[in-house]
Design a protein around this motif. Structure first.
Motif, mmCIF file in Angstrom:
data_model
loop_
_atom_site.group_PDB
_atom_site.id
_atom_site.type_symbol
_atom_site.label_atom_id
_atom_site.label_comp_id
_atom_site.label_asym_id
_atom_site.label_seq_id
_atom_site.Cartn_x
_atom_site.Cartn_y
_atom_site.Cartn_z
ATOM 1 N N TYR A 90 -10.631 24.517 -5.385
ATOM 2 C CA TYR A 90 -10.025 24.420 -6.495
ATOM 3 C C TYR A 90 -9.207 23.242 -6.538
ATOM 4 O O TYR A 90 -9.058 22.334 -7.600
ATOM 5 N N GLN A 91 -8.419 23.188 -5.472
ATOM 6 C CA GLN A 91 -7.670 21.784 -5.364
ATOM 7 C C GLN A 91 -8.275 20.601 -5.149
ATOM 8 O O GLN A 91 -7.937 19.665 -5.831
ATOM 9 N N ALA A 92 -9.563 20.663 -4.521
ATOM 10 C CA ALA A 92 -10.428 19.351 -4.443
ATOM 11 C C ALA A 92 -10.876 19.270 -5.904
ATOM 12 O O ALA A 92 -10.964 17.899 -6.186
ATOM 13 N N ILE A 93 -11.251 19.840 -6.748
ATOM 14 C CA ILE A 93 -11.706 19.745 -8.119
ATOM 15 C C ILE A 93 -10.526 19.071 -8.771
ATOM 16 O O ILE A 93 -10.836 17.711 -9.383
ATOM 17 N N PHE A 94 -9.406 19.567 -8.716
ATOM 18 C CA PHE A 94 -8.113 18.871 -9.611
ATOM 19 C C PHE A 94 -7.820 17.542 -9.063
ATOM 20 O O PHE A 94 -7.493 16.539 -9.524
ATOM 21 N N GLU A 95 -7.792 17.279 -7.822
ATOM 22 C CA GLU A 95 -7.569 16.046 -7.068
ATOM 23 C C GLU A 95 -8.491 15.018 -7.535
ATOM 24 O O GLU A 95 -8.195 13.857 -7.879
ATOM 25 N N ASP A 96 -9.860 15.300 -7.434
ATOM 26 C CA ASP A 96 -10.968 14.649 -7.990
ATOM 27 C C ASP A 96 -10.804 14.234 -9.402
ATOM 28 O O ASP A 96 -10.943 12.868 -9.675
ATOM 29 N N ALA A 97 -10.264 15.190 -10.354
ATOM 30 C CA ALA A 97 -10.157 14.873 -11.736
ATOM 31 C C ALA A 97 -8.866 14.062 -11.829
ATOM 32 O O ALA A 97 -8.863 13.060 -12.611
ATOM 33 N N LYS A 98 -7.857 14.262 -11.036
ATOM 34 C CA LYS A 98 -6.687 13.261 -11.161
ATOM 35 C C LYS A 98 -6.897 11.847 -10.807
ATOM 36 O O LYS A 98 -6.625 10.967 -11.440
#
Length: 155
Positions: A90-98
């Motif tokens: 989940y954190q990797a998804i949001f870091e990629d999105a950011k």
């Protein structure tokens, strides 16, 4: 009595630490698509308070995002709940999105800066044109012979 209170405290503490990982849903959204979906959802949620072309505000753009990715809100919720249970993913998804949103913002800022510089150059040039015309007229008057200048003054 003390034994019962210790037993209750122990059961309370052990019940609070649950590491629940949900089963993988059969219609799970892939990580890269989830990252793109999160990006679009962030843009849609932030554009809610900005006026659109029809000068309207407070429009919910989330259904448009769901239509763009051809999913429904239930599928997103189940996928989101699954990824929330796996915090590293989940954190990797949001870091990629950011990171992708920051890249898009940098590109748009450069484009805006270029447009603004072109606009200021055109404003400066529009202000300078009359000055240039006046200086050209003065140069032409200087180049004219003396007898033509006299005629011009007499008129």
């Amino acid at each position: 009595m003390k034994k019962i209170s210790y037993l209750l405290i122990f059961t309370f503490l052990t019940s609070c630490t649950s590491n629940t990982i949900f089963k993988k849903p059969k219609d799970l959204i892939p990580k890269d698509t989830m990252s793109l979906l999160v990006q679009e959802m962030m843009i849609a949620s932030s554009s809610k308070f900005i006026k659109n072309k029809n000068l309207e505000r407070k429009i919910n753009y989330m259904p448009l995002v769901y239509d763009l990715f051809k999913i429904d809100s239930i599928r997103f919720q189940t996928s989101n709940l699954y990824y929330m249970s796996k915090i590293d993913d989940y954190q990797a998804i949001f870091e990629d999105a950011k990171a992708n949103l920051e890249r898009k913002k940098a590109i748009l800022d450069d484009l805006k800066k270029t447009k603004d510089s072109l606009r200021t150059d055109s404003i400066r040039n529009s202000n300078k044109k009359p000055i240039l015309i006046d200086t050209l007229n003065k140069k032409k008057e200087r180049e004219l012979p003396n007898n033509v200048k006299d005629l011009k003054v007499k008129l």
